[in-house]
Motif scaffolding. Structure first.
Motif, PDB file in Angstrom:
ATOM      1  N   ASP A 133       0.833  -1.201   0.000  1.00 28.89           N
ATOM      2  CA  ASP A 133       0.000   0.000   0.000  1.00 28.89           C
ATOM      3  C   ASP A 133       0.873   1.258   0.000  1.00 28.89           C
ATOM      4  O   ASP A 133       0.627   2.208  -0.753  1.00 28.89           O
ATOM      5  N   GLU A 134       1.905   1.266   0.859  1.00 32.55           N
ATOM      6  CA  GLU A 134       2.815   2.411   0.911  1.00 32.55           C
ATOM      7  C   GLU A 134       3.530   2.590  -0.420  1.00 32.55           C
ATOM      8  O   GLU A 134       3.665   3.716  -0.925  1.00 32.55           O
ATOM      9  N   SER A 136       2.553   1.628  -3.380  1.00 29.42           N
ATOM     10  CA  SER A 136       1.611   2.051  -4.416  1.00 29.42           C
ATOM     11  C   SER A 136       1.339   3.551  -4.332  1.00 29.42           C
ATOM     12  O   SER A 136       1.331   4.247  -5.359  1.00 29.42           O
ATOM     13  N   LYS A 137       1.135   4.045  -3.119  1.00 31.55           N
ATOM     14  CA  LYS A 137       0.858   5.473  -2.948  1.00 31.55           C
ATOM     15  C   LYS A 137       2.083   6.313  -3.297  1.00 31.55           C
ATOM     16  O   LYS A 137       1.959   7.366  -3.947  1.00 31.55           O
ATOM     17  N   THR A 140       2.585   6.251  -7.098  1.00 35.01           N
ATOM     18  CA  THR A 140       1.548   7.053  -7.756  1.00 35.01           C
ATOM     19  C   THR A 140       1.840   8.538  -7.607  1.00 35.01           C
ATOM     20  O   THR A 140       1.695   9.317  -8.565  1.00 35.01           O
ATOM     21  N   ALA A 218      -7.516   7.279  -8.528  1.00 35.73           N
ATOM     22  CA  ALA A 218      -6.467   8.175  -8.043  1.00 35.73           C
ATOM     23  C   ALA A 218      -6.085   9.178  -9.118  1.00 35.73           C
ATOM     24  O   ALA A 218      -5.856  10.365  -8.838  1.00 35.73           O
ATOM     25  N   PRO A 224      -3.124  10.619  -4.855  1.00 32.04           N
ATOM     26  CA  PRO A 224      -2.329   9.382  -4.787  1.00 32.04           C
ATOM     27  C   PRO A 224      -2.772   8.434  -3.680  1.00 32.04           C
ATOM     28  O   PRO A 224      -2.577   7.224  -3.779  1.00 32.04           O
ATOM     29  N   ASP A 225      -3.387   8.971  -2.616  1.00 33.83           N
ATOM     30  CA  ASP A 225      -3.798   8.127  -1.500  1.00 33.83           C
ATOM     31  C   ASP A 225      -4.921   7.168  -1.867  1.00 33.83           C
ATOM     32  O   ASP A 225      -5.212   6.229  -1.116  1.00 33.83           O
ATOM     33  N   ARG A 226      -5.560   7.393  -3.009  1.00 38.68           N
ATOM     34  CA  ARG A 226      -6.636   6.488  -3.426  1.00 38.68           C
ATOM     35  C   ARG A 226      -6.086   5.233  -4.091  1.00 38.68           C
ATOM     36  O   ARG A 226      -6.826   4.266  -4.283  1.00 38.68           O
ATOM     37  N   LYS A 228      -4.201   1.786  -4.146  1.00 40.95           N
ATOM     38  CA  LYS A 228      -4.147   0.773  -3.095  1.00 40.95           C
ATOM     39  C   LYS A 228      -3.244  -0.382  -3.524  1.00 40.95           C
ATOM     40  O   LYS A 228      -3.191  -0.743  -4.683  1.00 40.95           O
TER      41      LYS A 228
END
Length: 270
Positions: A133-134, A136-137, A140, A218, A224-226, A228
Motif C-alpha cells: 500500500d505504501e 503504491s501510494k 503514484t 487516483a 495518490p492516497d486512493r 491501493k
C-alpha cells in the motif's frame, strides 16, 4: 556486451540444470507466499483482522521470518526468487518468438526482483521496506509529479485492469495448462491442477482488476492516497454488498493458487 553475447548468455542460463532446479524451488516459495496471503485474507474476512499484518507479500514474509529457522528459510527464498528472476530474464531476452510472451517475462522479472529486494532488506536491515500500500501510494505520487502524470497514472490503472482481465480469461480458458508438461502428468494430477489453476487465476484477476480501478480513481481525482496495494484492495472487497464473503472467496482462490504453484514446481515447462 553486444546483443548477441547477451542472448548467448541468456541461452546458457536457460539451459542450466542448476537454474532449472533453483527456479523450481522459487515456485515452491511463490506458493508459500500466496498461501500465507490467502491465510491472512481469511483472517481479515472472518477472524476480525490479521494481528496488524498486511495481507500482502510483506506480511507473508514477516510470518516466515518469525518461524523456527526463519532466517534460513528467508535465505532459501532469496535464492529461489532470484533464480525465478534470472529465468524470466532469460525468457525475456530469448523468448519463444512472441513479443507478448517476452513482455510478460520482463514484467515477472521485475516482480520477482522486488520480492528479492524485500527479502534482502528484511535479512540485512531488519526492515521489510514497507507494505505494498505504501509503495503504491508513493509510486503514484511520483508519477503524478511528472509531465502528463495524471494520464500516465490512468494508463497504469487501465493496464492493471487489463492484466486482471487477462488472468481471468487465462483461468477461464485454462490456458495456464500450456505452461505445464500435461502429457507427463497422471490424469488425477492434471485434473486437480486444472481446478486449482482455474480458481487461482480467477482470484488473482479480480485482485488486479480492482487494484487497477483504484489507480484510475487516483488519477481522476489527482489523489495518490486512493491508490491501493494488495492489502487495501483485499480489504475493500469486504466493504462490498457481498460483505466479507467475497473476500473469503477470493482468499480461498489464493490458497488454491498456492497449491497450483506446487504443481508448477513439479511439471512447469522450463
Amino acid at each position: 556486451m553486444t546483443s548477441a553475447q547477451l542472448e548467448g548468455a541468456a541461452r546458457r542460463a536457460a539451459n542450466s540444470r542448476t537454474l532449472d532446479r533453483l527456479a523450481r524451488l522459487g515456485m515452491v516459495c511463490r506458493g508459500v507466499l500466496y498461501g500465507l496471503i490467502g491465510f491472512l485474507s481469511l483472517q481479515i474476512a472472518f477472524g476480525g483482522g490479521s494481528e496488524g499484518r498486511e495481507a500482502d507479500k510483506t506480511g507473508a514474509i514477516e510470518i516466515v521470518a518469525e518461524q523456527p529457522f526463519g532466517t534460513v528459510l528467508l535465505w532459501l527464498m532469496v535464492v529461489g526468487f532470484a533464480a525465478l528472476a534470472l529465468w524470466q530474464l532469460s525468457e525475456a531476452v530469448i523468448g519463444r518468438g512472441r513479443t507478448k510472451d517476452r513482455a510478460e517475462s520482463a514484467g515477472r522479472t521485475a516482480v520477482y526482483g522486488l520480492v528479492v529486494a524485500t527479502l534482502l532488506s528484511l535479512l540485512l536491515h531488519g526492515d521489510s521496506g514497507g507494505s505494498t500500500d505504501e509503495h503504491s501510494k508513493d509510486l503514484t505520487a511520483k508519477l503524478m509529479d511528472l509531465p502528463a502524470g495524471q494520464l500516465i497514472v490512468g494508463l497504469v490503472g487501465l493496464g492493471l485492469v487489463a492484466l486482471g482481465a487477462y488472468w481471468i480469461h487465462k483461468g477461464y480458458r485454462k490456458r495456464f495448462l500450456q505452461d505445464l508438461r500435461t502429457g507427463e502428468m497422471p490424469p488425477k494430477a492434471r485434473d486437480l491442477a486444472e481446478k486449482l489453476g482455474l480458481a487461482g487465476y480467477l482470484a488473482r484477476g479480480v485482485i488486479a482488476a480492482v487494484a487497477g480501478v483504484f489507480v484510475v480513481q487516483a488519477a481522476m481525482t489527482y489523489d495518490p492516497d486512493r491508490a491501493k496495494g494488495i492489502d487495501s484492495t483485499l480489504r475493500s472487497l469486504a466493504d462490498t454488498p457481498a460483505g466479507p464473503w467475497l473476500l473469503g472467496v477470493v482468499a480461498i482462490g489464493l490458497l488454491l493458487f498456492a497449491a497450483y504453484c506446487f504443481f508448477e514446481a513439479r511439471w512447469h515447462r522450463m
